[in-house]
Scaffold this motif. Structure first.
Motif, PDB file in Angstrom:
ATOM      1  N   MET A  40      -5.280  51.752  56.183  1.00 24.31           N
ATOM      2  CA  MET A  40      -4.512  52.427  55.139  1.00 24.31           C
ATOM      3  C   MET A  40      -3.058  52.503  55.582  1.00 24.31           C
ATOM      4  N   GLN A  41      -2.138  52.579  54.620  1.00 28.88           N
ATOM      5  CA  GLN A  41      -0.718  52.635  54.955  1.00 28.88           C
ATOM      6  C   GLN A  41      -0.395  53.813  55.874  1.00 28.88           C
ATOM      7  N   ALA A  42      -1.152  54.885  55.769  1.00 29.27           N
ATOM      8  CA  ALA A  42      -0.916  56.050  56.638  1.00 29.27           C
ATOM      9  C   ALA A  42      -1.170  55.727  58.114  1.00 29.27           C
ATOM     10  N   ASP A  43      -1.873  54.634  58.392  1.00 27.81           N
ATOM     11  CA  ASP A  43      -2.148  54.233  59.776  1.00 27.81           C
ATOM     12  C   ASP A  43      -0.952  53.561  60.449  1.00 27.81           C
ATOM     13  N   ALA A  44       0.075  53.245  59.675  1.00 33.64           N
ATOM     14  CA  ALA A  44       1.201  52.471  60.213  1.00 33.64           C
ATOM     15  C   ALA A  44       1.840  53.137  61.428  1.00 33.64           C
ATOM     16  N   LEU A  72      -0.152  52.439  64.485  1.00 33.07           N
ATOM     17  CA  LEU A  72      -0.046  51.050  64.944  1.00 33.07           C
ATOM     18  C   LEU A  72       1.187  50.831  65.799  1.00 33.07           C
ATOM     19  N   VAL A  73       2.299  51.402  65.401  1.00 31.85           N
ATOM     20  CA  VAL A  73       3.533  51.239  66.173  1.00 31.85           C
ATOM     21  C   VAL A  73       3.299  51.746  67.593  1.00 31.85           C
ATOM     22  N   GLU A  74       2.686  52.885  67.723  1.00 30.58           N
ATOM     23  CA  GLU A  74       2.410  53.456  69.047  1.00 30.58           C
ATOM     24  C   GLU A  74       1.440  52.578  69.828  1.00 30.58           C
ATOM     25  N   LEU A  75       0.370  52.122  69.188  1.00 39.17           N
ATOM     26  CA  LEU A  75      -0.642  51.305  69.871  1.00 39.17           C
ATOM     27  C   LEU A  75      -0.060  49.994  70.394  1.00 39.17           C
ATOM     28  N   TYR A  76       0.879  49.418  69.642  1.00 45.98           N
ATOM     29  CA  TYR A  76       1.472  48.134  70.039  1.00 45.98           C
ATOM     30  C   TYR A  76       2.534  48.260  71.119  1.00 45.98           C
ATOM     31  N   ARG A  77       2.798  49.449  71.591  1.00 48.24           N
ATOM     32  CA  ARG A  77       3.681  49.613  72.745  1.00 48.24           C
ATOM     33  C   ARG A  77       2.967  49.249  74.039  1.00 48.24           C
ATOM     34  N   ASP A  78       1.657  49.149  73.995  1.00 47.89           N
ATOM     35  CA  ASP A  78       0.819  48.834  75.146  1.00 47.89           C
ATOM     36  C   ASP A  78       1.000  47.365  75.555  1.00 47.89           C
ATOM     37  N   ALA A  79       1.258  47.129  76.827  1.00 50.75           N
ATOM     38  CA  ALA A  79       1.480  45.767  77.329  1.00 50.75           C
ATOM     39  C   ALA A  79       0.264  44.870  77.112  1.00 50.75           C
ATOM     40  N   ALA A  80      -0.935  45.405  77.257  1.00 56.07           N
ATOM     41  CA  ALA A  80      -2.144  44.591  77.053  1.00 56.07           C
ATOM     42  C   ALA A  80      -2.272  44.154  75.597  1.00 56.07           C
ATOM     43  N   TRP A 122      -2.554  40.122  74.677  1.00 55.07           N
ATOM     44  CA  TRP A 122      -3.740  39.473  74.113  1.00 55.07           C
ATOM     45  C   TRP A 122      -3.643  39.201  72.617  1.00 55.07           C
ATOM     46  N   ASN A 123      -2.702  39.796  71.921  1.00 57.11           N
ATOM     47  CA  ASN A 123      -2.596  39.618  70.474  1.00 57.11           C
ATOM     48  C   ASN A 123      -1.378  38.785  70.116  1.00 57.11           C
ATOM     49  N   SER A 124      -1.544  37.895  69.181  1.00 59.65           N
ATOM     50  CA  SER A 124      -0.415  37.078  68.738  1.00 59.65           C
ATOM     51  C   SER A 124       0.479  37.851  67.776  1.00 59.65           C
ATOM     52  N   VAL A 125      -0.050  38.893  67.169  1.00 54.12           N
ATOM     53  CA  VAL A 125       0.728  39.715  66.243  1.00 54.12           C
ATOM     54  C   VAL A 125       1.681  40.595  67.043  1.00 54.12           C
ATOM     55  N   ARG A 126       2.868  40.768  66.546  1.00 59.17           N
ATOM     56  CA  ARG A 126       3.857  41.646  67.164  1.00 59.17           C
ATOM     57  C   ARG A 126       4.259  42.707  66.152  1.00 59.17           C
ATOM     58  N   ILE A 127       4.041  43.954  66.496  1.00 57.74           N
ATOM     59  CA  ILE A 127       4.454  45.066  65.647  1.00 57.74           C
ATOM     60  C   ILE A 127       5.443  45.900  66.447  1.00 57.74           C
ATOM     61  N   HIS A 128       6.677  45.989  65.941  1.00 60.07           N
ATOM     62  CA  HIS A 128       7.746  46.682  66.652  1.00 60.07           C
ATOM     63  C   HIS A 128       8.164  47.982  65.983  1.00 60.07           C
ATOM     64  N   ASP A 129       7.910  48.078  64.664  1.00 60.84           N
ATOM     65  CA  ASP A 129       8.386  49.252  63.944  1.00 60.84           C
ATOM     66  C   ASP A 129       7.464  49.547  62.770  1.00 60.84           C
ATOM     67  N   ARG A 130       7.744  50.645  62.094  1.00 63.80           N
ATOM     68  CA  ARG A 130       6.876  51.067  60.995  1.00 63.80           C
ATOM     69  C   ARG A 130       6.844  50.034  59.862  1.00 63.80           C
ATOM     70  N   ALA A 131       7.969  49.429  59.563  1.00 59.06           N
ATOM     71  CA  ALA A 131       7.993  48.421  58.496  1.00 59.06           C
ATOM     72  C   ALA A 131       7.073  47.251  58.843  1.00 59.06           C
ATOM     73  N   GLY A 132       7.097  46.809  60.100  1.00 57.31           N
ATOM     74  CA  GLY A 132       6.200  45.736  60.534  1.00 57.31           C
ATOM     75  C   GLY A 132       4.744  46.148  60.458  1.00 57.31           C
ATOM     76  N   ALA A 133       4.452  47.382  60.818  1.00 61.58           N
ATOM     77  CA  ALA A 133       3.086  47.891  60.741  1.00 61.58           C
ATOM     78  C   ALA A 133       2.617  47.960  59.290  1.00 61.58           C
ATOM     79  N   GLU A 134       3.488  48.401  58.409  1.00 66.17           N
ATOM     80  CA  GLU A 134       3.128  48.476  56.989  1.00 66.17           C
ATOM     81  C   GLU A 134       2.865  47.087  56.413  1.00 66.17           C
ATOM     82  N   ARG A 135       3.675  46.106  56.817  1.00 64.56           N
ATOM     83  CA  ARG A 135       3.438  44.722  56.355  1.00 64.56           C
ATOM     84  C   ARG A 135       2.083  44.231  56.852  1.00 64.56           C
TER      85      ARG A 135
END
Length: 188
Positions: free
Chosen positions: A25-29, A32-40, A44-57
């Motif tokens: 859901m959009q509320a999860d964005a 996601l931003v916080e989770l993608y700060r993790d180096a692992a 392991w993931n090809s997706v890159r999420i840096h900010d809320r707009a990227g998470a929403e996309r």
């Protein structure tokens, strides 16, 4: 849209409660931003999420996947500490389970705070059972799990969930810079 919420039937274990799988859901964005700060996650993931707009996309892409049937992605949640709030602890997806398709691919990731507590195997087991229950009548007979050869944790998850090692897939740079393992689970 088809019913897209399922609950794991696996009981809670001493280190982790029962998990809930539901569409993103959009509320999860913000999570996601916080989770993608993790180096692992970044390794392991090809997706890159840096900010809320990227998470929403990214979440919108997951929701579109449900609409087209190309990918059915679930947020993996566990109850919060004593409250009704649930925390995102992972992601699990079934890709390509279209009418007439005999095989589909599964994938997953786990939040850093949830690793080592059986989240990935339990979520993968739940979505695998759901996929076979939902799509066997339309032809699904095989689920495939692919991960980089150096991702030993994913090999352990595959073993725990009865995905048998099938082969090594050669690297295909730049998109797939390393060899990969293919694990397979067939419908009984």
């Amino acid at each position: 849209m088809e019913k897209i919420t399922t609950h794991l039937t696996a009981a809670a274990i001493p280190t982790a409660p029962v998990l809930v799988l539901r569409p993103w859901m959009q509320a999860d964005a913000i999570h996601l931003v916080e989770l993608y700060r993790d180096a692992a996650m970044r390794r392991w993931n090809s997706v890159r999420i840096h900010d809320r707009a990227g998470a929403e996309r990214w979440i919108q892409e997951q929701r579109q996947g449900w609409e087209t049937g190309e990918r059915r992605a679930f947020a993996v949640l566990e109850p919060g500490d004593g409250s009704a709030d649930e925390q995102v602890v992972g992601h699990v997806v079934v890709k390509g389970a279209l009418p007439g398709a005999t095989s589909a691919e599964v994938g997953y990731w786990t939040a850093a705070r949830a690793r080592g507590r059986g989240v990935a195997p339990r979520a993968l087991e739940a979505v695998s059972g759901w996929a076979f229950d939902t799509f066997t009548d339309t032809g699904l007979r095989r689920l495939e799990l692919v991960h980089q050869v150096d991702n030993r944790a994913s090999c352990r998850v595959a073993d725990k969930t009865r995905y048998a090692f099938a082969s090594t897939i050669p690297a295909a740079p730049p998109e797939y810079p390393l060899d990969a393992h293919l694990h397979v689970r067939t419908h009984r």
